[in-house]
Design a protein around this motif. Structure first.
Motif, PDB file in Angstrom:
ATOM      1  N   MET A 192       0.823  -1.205   0.000  1.00 14.91           N
ATOM      2  CA  MET A 192       0.000   0.000   0.000  1.00 14.91           C
ATOM      3  C   MET A 192       0.861   1.261   0.000  1.00 14.91           C
ATOM      4  SD  MET A 192      -2.964  -1.114   2.721  1.00 14.91           S
ATOM      5  CE  MET A 192      -3.681   0.516   2.776  1.00 14.91           C
ATOM      6  N   ALA A 193       1.944   1.236   0.776  1.00 16.23           N
ATOM      7  CA  ALA A 193       2.824   2.400   0.868  1.00 16.23           C
ATOM      8  C   ALA A 193       3.522   2.680  -0.453  1.00 16.23           C
ATOM      9  CB  ALA A 193       3.847   2.193   1.982  1.00 16.23           C
ATOM     10  N   ASN A 194       3.885   1.638  -1.165  1.00 15.23           N
ATOM     11  CA  ASN A 194       4.585   1.795  -2.434  1.00 15.23           C
ATOM     12  C   ASN A 194       3.647   2.136  -3.589  1.00 15.23           C
ATOM     13  OD1 ASN A 194       7.350   1.368  -1.715  1.00 15.23           O
ATOM     14  ND2 ASN A 194       6.884  -0.799  -1.404  1.00 15.23           N
ATOM     15  N   GLU A 195       2.448   1.554  -3.580  1.00 10.75           N
ATOM     16  CA  GLU A 195       1.493   1.837  -4.646  1.00 10.75           C
ATOM     17  C   GLU A 195       0.719   3.119  -4.374  1.00 10.75           C
ATOM     18  OE1 GLU A 195      -0.953  -1.569  -5.265  1.00 10.75           O
ATOM     19  OE2 GLU A 195       0.716  -2.814  -6.012  1.00 10.75           O
ATOM     20  N   GLY A 196       0.526   3.423  -3.084  1.00  4.97           N
ATOM     21  CA  GLY A 196      -0.011   4.713  -2.689  1.00  4.97           C
ATOM     22  C   GLY A 196       1.181   5.584  -2.350  1.00  4.97           C
ATOM     23  N   CYS A 197       1.195   6.154  -1.150  1.00  2.00           N
ATOM     24  CA  CYS A 197       2.384   6.882  -0.719  1.00  2.00           C
ATOM     25  C   CYS A 197       2.499   6.839   0.796  1.00  2.00           C
ATOM     26  CB  CYS A 197       2.368   8.329  -1.213  1.00  2.00           C
ATOM     27  SG  CYS A 197       1.145   9.407  -0.436  1.00  2.00           S
ATOM     28  N   TYR A 198       3.708   7.078   1.285  1.00  2.00           N
ATOM     29  CA  TYR A 198       3.914   7.168   2.720  1.00  2.00           C
ATOM     30  C   TYR A 198       4.824   8.344   3.016  1.00  2.00           C
ATOM     31  CZ  TYR A 198       8.414   4.630   2.144  1.00  2.00           C
ATOM     32  OH  TYR A 198       9.683   4.233   1.789  1.00  2.00           O
ATOM     33  N   ILE A 199       4.635   8.909   4.205  1.00  2.00           N
ATOM     34  CA  ILE A 199       5.280  10.156   4.579  1.00  2.00           C
ATOM     35  C   ILE A 199       6.494   9.877   5.456  1.00  2.00           C
ATOM     36  CG2 ILE A 199       4.943  12.418   5.642  1.00  2.00           C
ATOM     37  CD1 ILE A 199       3.198  11.825   3.124  1.00  2.00           C
ATOM     38  N   SER A 200       7.632  10.447   5.096  1.00  2.00           N
ATOM     39  CA  SER A 200       8.861  10.201   5.856  1.00  2.00           C
ATOM     40  C   SER A 200       8.815  10.837   7.239  1.00  2.00           C
ATOM     41  CB  SER A 200      10.077  10.732   5.088  1.00  2.00           C
ATOM     42  OG  SER A 200       9.986  12.144   4.922  1.00  2.00           O
ATOM     43  N   SER A 201       8.239  12.040   7.346  1.00  2.00           N
ATOM     44  CA  SER A 201       8.241  12.771   8.611  1.00  2.00           C
ATOM     45  C   SER A 201       6.826  13.194   8.973  1.00  2.00           C
ATOM     46  CB  SER A 201       9.150  13.998   8.531  1.00  2.00           C
ATOM     47  OG  SER A 201      10.494  13.620   8.292  1.00  2.00           O
ATOM     48  N   ALA A 202       6.097  12.279   9.618  1.00  2.00           N
ATOM     49  CA  ALA A 202       4.751  12.575  10.103  1.00  2.00           C
ATOM     50  C   ALA A 202       4.795  12.663  11.624  1.00  2.00           C
ATOM     51  CB  ALA A 202       3.766  11.504   9.663  1.00  2.00           C
ATOM     52  N   TRP A 203       4.175  13.685  12.172  1.00  2.00           N
ATOM     53  CA  TRP A 203       4.188  13.909  13.615  1.00  2.00           C
ATOM     54  C   TRP A 203       2.779  13.855  14.204  1.00  2.00           C
ATOM     55  CZ3 TRP A 203       7.708  18.224  16.054  1.00  2.00           C
ATOM     56  CH2 TRP A 203       9.049  17.852  15.944  1.00  2.00           C
ATOM     57  N   ALA A 204       2.699  13.267  15.397  1.00  2.00           N
ATOM     58  CA  ALA A 204       1.521  13.355  16.251  1.00  2.00           C
ATOM     59  C   ALA A 204       1.966  14.116  17.504  1.00  2.00           C
ATOM     60  CB  ALA A 204       1.037  11.959  16.605  1.00  2.00           C
ATOM     61  N   ALA A 205       1.172  14.084  18.574  1.00  2.00           N
ATOM     62  CA  ALA A 205       1.658  14.533  19.876  1.00  2.00           C
ATOM     63  C   ALA A 205       2.445  13.366  20.472  1.00  2.00           C
ATOM     64  CB  ALA A 205       0.507  14.949  20.779  1.00  2.00           C
ATOM     65  N   VAL A 206       3.046  13.550  21.654  1.00  2.00           N
ATOM     66  CA  VAL A 206       3.936  12.518  22.178  1.00  2.00           C
ATOM     67  C   VAL A 206       3.219  11.452  22.993  1.00  2.00           C
ATOM     68  CG1 VAL A 206       5.832  14.168  22.245  1.00  2.00           C
ATOM     69  CG2 VAL A 206       4.515  13.755  24.320  1.00  2.00           C
ATOM     70  N   VAL A 207       1.915  11.634  23.257  1.00  2.00           N
ATOM     71  CA  VAL A 207       1.179  10.643  24.040  1.00  2.00           C
ATOM     72  C   VAL A 207      -0.291  10.675  23.633  1.00  2.00           C
ATOM     73  CG1 VAL A 207       0.573  12.081  26.038  1.00  2.00           C
ATOM     74  CG2 VAL A 207       1.053   9.635  26.382  1.00  2.00           C
ATOM     75  N   CYS A 208      -1.028   9.658  24.072  1.00  2.00           N
ATOM     76  CA  CYS A 208      -2.358   9.343  23.538  1.00  2.00           C
ATOM     77  C   CYS A 208      -3.375  10.486  23.525  1.00  2.00           C
ATOM     78  CB  CYS A 208      -2.958   8.186  24.332  1.00  2.00           C
ATOM     79  SG  CYS A 208      -1.895   6.760  24.511  1.00  2.00           S
ATOM     80  N   SER A 209      -3.793  10.960  24.686  1.00  2.00           N
ATOM     81  CA  SER A 209      -4.925  11.885  24.747  1.00  2.00           C
ATOM     82  C   SER A 209      -4.744  13.141  23.899  1.00  2.00           C
ATOM     83  CB  SER A 209      -5.225  12.255  26.206  1.00  2.00           C
ATOM     84  OG  SER A 209      -5.750  11.150  26.893  1.00  2.00           O
ATOM     85  N   PRO A 210      -3.631  13.881  24.027  1.00  2.00           N
ATOM     86  CA  PRO A 210      -3.490  15.073  23.196  1.00  2.00           C
ATOM     87  C   PRO A 210      -3.395  14.763  21.712  1.00  2.00           C
ATOM     88  CG  PRO A 210      -1.457  14.628  24.387  1.00  2.00           C
ATOM     89  CD  PRO A 210      -2.499  13.732  24.967  1.00  2.00           C
ATOM     90  N   SER A 211      -2.859  13.596  21.370  1.00  2.00           N
ATOM     91  CA  SER A 211      -2.773  13.215  19.963  1.00  2.00           C
ATOM     92  C   SER A 211      -4.154  12.906  19.404  1.00  2.00           C
ATOM     93  CB  SER A 211      -1.849  12.002  19.805  1.00  2.00           C
ATOM     94  OG  SER A 211      -1.589  11.751  18.442  1.00  2.00           O
ATOM     95  N   ARG A 212      -4.964  12.211  20.176  1.00  2.00           N
ATOM     96  CA  ARG A 212      -6.321  11.898  19.729  1.00  2.00           C
ATOM     97  C   ARG A 212      -7.174  13.156  19.649  1.00  2.00           C
ATOM     98  NH1 ARG A 212      -6.933   6.393  19.557  1.00  2.00           N
ATOM     99  NH2 ARG A 212      -5.008   5.393  20.223  1.00  2.00           N
ATOM    100  N   ALA A 213      -6.895  14.104  20.538  1.00  2.00           N
ATOM    101  CA  ALA A 213      -7.581  15.394  20.463  1.00  2.00           C
ATOM    102  C   ALA A 213      -7.199  16.122  19.176  1.00  2.00           C
ATOM    103  CB  ALA A 213      -7.236  16.250  21.686  1.00  2.00           C
ATOM    104  N   MET A 214      -5.915  16.050  18.822  1.00  2.00           N
ATOM    105  CA  MET A 214      -5.445  16.679  17.585  1.00  2.00           C
ATOM    106  C   MET A 214      -6.109  16.032  16.375  1.00  2.00           C
ATOM    107  SD  MET A 214      -1.566  17.031  16.042  1.00  2.00           S
ATOM    108  CE  MET A 214      -0.773  17.218  17.625  1.00  2.00           C
ATOM    109  N   MET A 215      -6.208  14.716  16.375  1.00  2.00           N
ATOM    110  CA  MET A 215      -6.839  14.006  15.271  1.00  2.00           C
ATOM    111  C   MET A 215      -8.318  14.359  15.167  1.00  2.00           C
ATOM    112  SD  MET A 215      -6.809  11.832  12.762  1.00  2.00           S
ATOM    113  CE  MET A 215      -5.379  10.745  12.812  1.00  2.00           C
TER     114      MET A 215
END
Length: 563
Positions: free
Chosen positions: A72-95
Motif C-alpha cells: 500500500m505504501a509503495n502503490e499509494g504513498c507514505y510520509i517520511s516525517s509525520a508527527w503526532a503529539a507525544v502521548v495518547c490523549s493530546p494526539s487523539r484530540a489533535m486528530m
C-alpha cells in the motif's frame, strides 16, 4: 497555522479523489493504531526497532513483517516525517479536531483543561465543547454514514455527541452505560482493604502491579452503539443468542471490531451511501496478559497469522482454562509489538479483500497512521522526535493521486481533519481556526511540498521542526537535513556559528511561531464561571506549596497505561 477551507465545488472535480467512472463521494477508512513509532514498520527502513520487553533491538526475529502495508505504501504513498503529539490523549484530540492544545486544552495525559459546562458543572473540557467541528461531525455534514470502532479515550465524554452513526467500543466503558459487564471478568480493578487500594485481577483474584484496565484483547469488554435491529443506544456485546454462544476465552477484541466494521461497510455499500470508518485500534498498546497473568508480558500475543506470499492464513485461536490458568494449544503468538504490527497488516488485508468484494476499491481512500511513539521507546518522550514520529500511509487505488511511494515531506496528524473536510465537500466557517492543512492539494497535484513545519506538545513543552532543524521538548536543537538510519540520531546543534545560513534562518522562523501556541501557563483551561475560576486558582495555589510529582511512569487509567 490557520487555514480556511473555502472551496464549495463538486468533490469529483476539485479533490481528484473521486473515481473516474463514479461521481459518488469516495469512502474513507482511517485506521489510527496505538503507540506505534514509524520505526516499527519495515517500510521506514529503520535499523532499530522494539523487542518484546521494550527498548531497542536489531534482532530480526522481532522485526515486524508487513507485506500488505508495504504494498500500500509503495502503490499509494507514505510520509517520511509525520508527527503526532507525544502521548495518547493530546494526539487523539489533535486528530479529532484538527487543532492544537491552545484551543482544545488537552496538553498531555495529566493536564487536561477544565471548563464550566452548560449545566454549570466544572468538568473536563471535552472536544465537542471546545471544537464544534470534530471528524464525526464533518462526516455527518458531508452526508456520510459513519462508524467509530475501538478505543475512545475521550475522558468520560458522552460518546454519542461525537456524531458517529454507529460504534463498537473496546473496552466498553461509557458514562452512558454504567453497568458491570456481565460477560467477562478479564479486568484489573481497584479494591480497598483496610483503607489501602489494591489492584486485583478479577479473573483469578490475585493482586497485580499494573494499571486499572478492562481487557480489549482476549475475552474483551465490548460495547455497541446504535447497532441495527436494536432499540438500545448502548448495549454490551455479545447481544444475540449466536454471539453469546461463540463468545469466550478465544474471542479476540480486534477481530470483533473488524467484523462489525466489515458488516457496516457492506450495508452502506448496498445502500449506495458513502461511509467513513474511524478505526482506533488498540493494537500496539501494552496491556495485561490475562492468558499468562504471571508472565508480565508487555504486549500480549495475538492469533497466529502467516503470509504465504499472496495472502494471510490465520490459525483459529483455541484457548481453554479458567481463573488465570489457560492453555492456548499453540494457537497464540508469543508477546511483542512486532506481533501486533503483523496482526494489523493481516487486518488491513481483510479490509482490502472486502473492498474488492464490494467493488469499491477504486472509490475508497485508506489512511493508516498512529497516535504516538512506541511504549518503552518513544511514548511520552519529549526527546528529539521519539514520542511524535509516527507512520503515515495513504492508499487510494483508482484515484487521481499524483504521489507514489516515499514522500520526503512534513505531515501532521492535525492535517487529517481538513483533508477529510475537503474530500467530503464540507466548508468550515471562515472564523473557525484549524491548525492542520488539507493534504488534498499535495496528493492530487504537482505540488512538491505540503507544509513548512511540524508542531507537537507535552504540557508546557513544545516541539517544532522544519526541513533542516528541530527543537525538542527539552529545548535542544538538532540538524535534521539528513535522516539517520535509526530515524532518531540527529546531530545536536550546539554552536550555531557552524550551522548553515539556511538552518539559522529556519531556527528564527520556528522560534517566531512558538509563542502563538504557548498558552499552557496563561490559558490552560476552557471557559470558566467566576466561581470555578476561583476554585481553580485556589487549587493551583495549594499545589504550588506542595512538592511536585515524582518523575517516572505514573500509571493512568485514562491512558490505559504508562504515560
Amino acid at each position: 497555522m490557520k487555514i480556511i477551507l473555502s472551496l464549495v465545488v463538486a468533490v469529483s472535480t476539485v479533490t481528484g479523489f473521486a473515481q473516474k467512472s463514479n461521481t459518488q463521494k469516495p469512502n474513507i477508512i482511517l485506521l489510527f493504531a496505538d503507540d506505534i513509532s514509524a520505526r516499527e514498520l519495515p517500510i521506514y527502513k529503520s535499523d532499530v526497532w522494539s523487542p518484546p520487553s521494550g527498548g531497542n533491538t536489531t534482532d530480526l526475529q522481532y522485526r515486524a513483517s508487513t507485506p500488505v502495508l508495504d504494498k500500500m505504501a509503495n502503490e499509494g504513498c507514505y510520509i517520511s516525517s509525520a508527527w503526532a503529539a507525544v502521548v495518547c490523549s493530546p494526539s487523539r484530540a489533535m486528530m479529532m479536531t484538527g487543532r492544537y492544545a491552545h484551543l482544545h486544552k488537552w496538553w498531555d495525559n495529566k493536564h487536561i483543561g477544565k471548563f464550566t459546562n452548560e449545566k454549570g458543572k466544572l468538568t473536563t473540557y471535552n472536544l465537542y465543547s471546545s471544537s464544534a467541528n470534530t471528524i464525526g461531525t464533518i462526516a455527518k455534514k458531508g452526508g456520510y454514514a459513519s462508524m467509530w470502532a475501538g478505543k475512545t479515550q475521550m475522558r468520560n465524554a458522552e460518546i454519542e455527541k461525537f456524531d458517529f452513526d454507529e460504534g463498537v467500543f473496546t473496552p466498553g466503558e461509557s458514562t452512558s452505560l454504567n453497568t458491570e459487564n456481565p460477560f467477562t471478568d478479564f479486568e484489573l480493578a481497584e479494591q480497598k482493604n483496610d483503607g489501602k487500594k489494591t489492584l486485583i485481577n478479577r479473573n483469578n483474584g490475585q493482586a497485580v502491579s499494573s494499571y486499572a484496565q478492562s481487557s480489549w484483547y482476549w475475552r474483551p469488554h465490548v460495547m455497541l452503539m446504535n447497532q441495527p435491529k436494536t432499540k438500545e443506544k448502548f448495549q454490551w456485546w455479545p447481544n444475540t443468542a449466536e454471539s453469546k454462544k461463540q463468545y469466550g476465552n478465544s474471542t479476540y477484541g480486534p477481530d470483533v471490531e473488524l467484523d462489525f466494521i466489515l458488516d457496516f461497510m457492506e450495508r452502506k455499500t448496498k445502500e449506495n451511501r458513502p461511509f467513513f470508518v474511524y478505526h482506533t485500534s488498540h493494537l500496539g498498546h501494552d496491556a495485561m496478559d490475562f492468558l499468562n497473568p504471571s508472565e508480565k508480558n508487555k504486549w500480549p500475543g495475538t492469533p497466529i497469522v502467516k503470509w504465504d506470499g499472496t495472502k494471510y492464513n490465520r490459525t483459529q485461536p483455541n484457548v481453554t482454562g479458567e481463573k488465570g490458568v489457560y492453555d492456548t494449544h499453540g494457537t497464540v503468538t508469543g508477546p511483542g509489538i512486532h506481533n501486533h504490527v503483523n496482526y494489523l497488516d493481516y487486518q488491513v488485508s481483510l479490509y482490502l479483500k472486502k473492498m474488492k468484494e464490494l467493488k469499491i476499491e477504486n472509490n475508497t481512500i485508506f489512511i493508516f497512521c498512529a497516535d504516538n511513539g512506541t511504549s518503552g521507546y518513544g511514548k511520552n518522550s519529549p526527546d528529539v522526535q521519539k514520542g511524535c514520529h509516527v507512520p503515515f500511509i495513504v492508499y487510494a487505488p483508482g484515484m487521481k493521486m499524483t504521489k507514489k511511494g516515499k514522500q520526503e515531506v512534513l505531515v501532521n496528524i492535525s492535517d487529517v481533519l481538513p483533508t477529510i473536510a475537503e474530500i467530503t465537500g464540507v466548508t468550515l466557517p471562515k472564523d473557525y481556526e484549524i491548525n492542520g492543512e488539507s493534504l488534498v492539494p499535495f496528493l492530487t497535484t504537482n505540488k512538491k511540498t505540503h507544509r513548512d513545519w511540524l508542531y507537537a506538545y507535552s504540557g508546557p513543552m513544545q516541539l517544532i521542526r522544519g526541513n533542516t532543524v528541530l527543537k525538542d521538548g527539552r529545548n535542544k536543537w538538532y540538524d535534521v537535513s539528513k535522516n539517520p538510519t535509526d530515524l532518531i540520531s540527529f546531530p545536536q546543534i550546539t554552536d550555531w556559528s557552524k550551522a548553515t545560513a539556511e538552518q539559522r534562518q529556519e531556527k528564527a522562523k520556528l522560534e517566531a511561531i512558538l509563542p502563538r501556541f504557548n498558552k499552557f501557563a496563561e490559558a490552560p483551561n476552557g471557559p470558566l464561571s467566576a466561581k470555578d475560576q476561583l476554585k481553580i486558582d485556589e487549587m493551583e495555589k495549594n499545589n504550588a506549596t506542595k512538592k511536585g510529582p515524582k518523575k517516572g511512569n505514573k500509571k493512568n487509567k485514562e491512558d490505559g497505561g504508562e504515560e
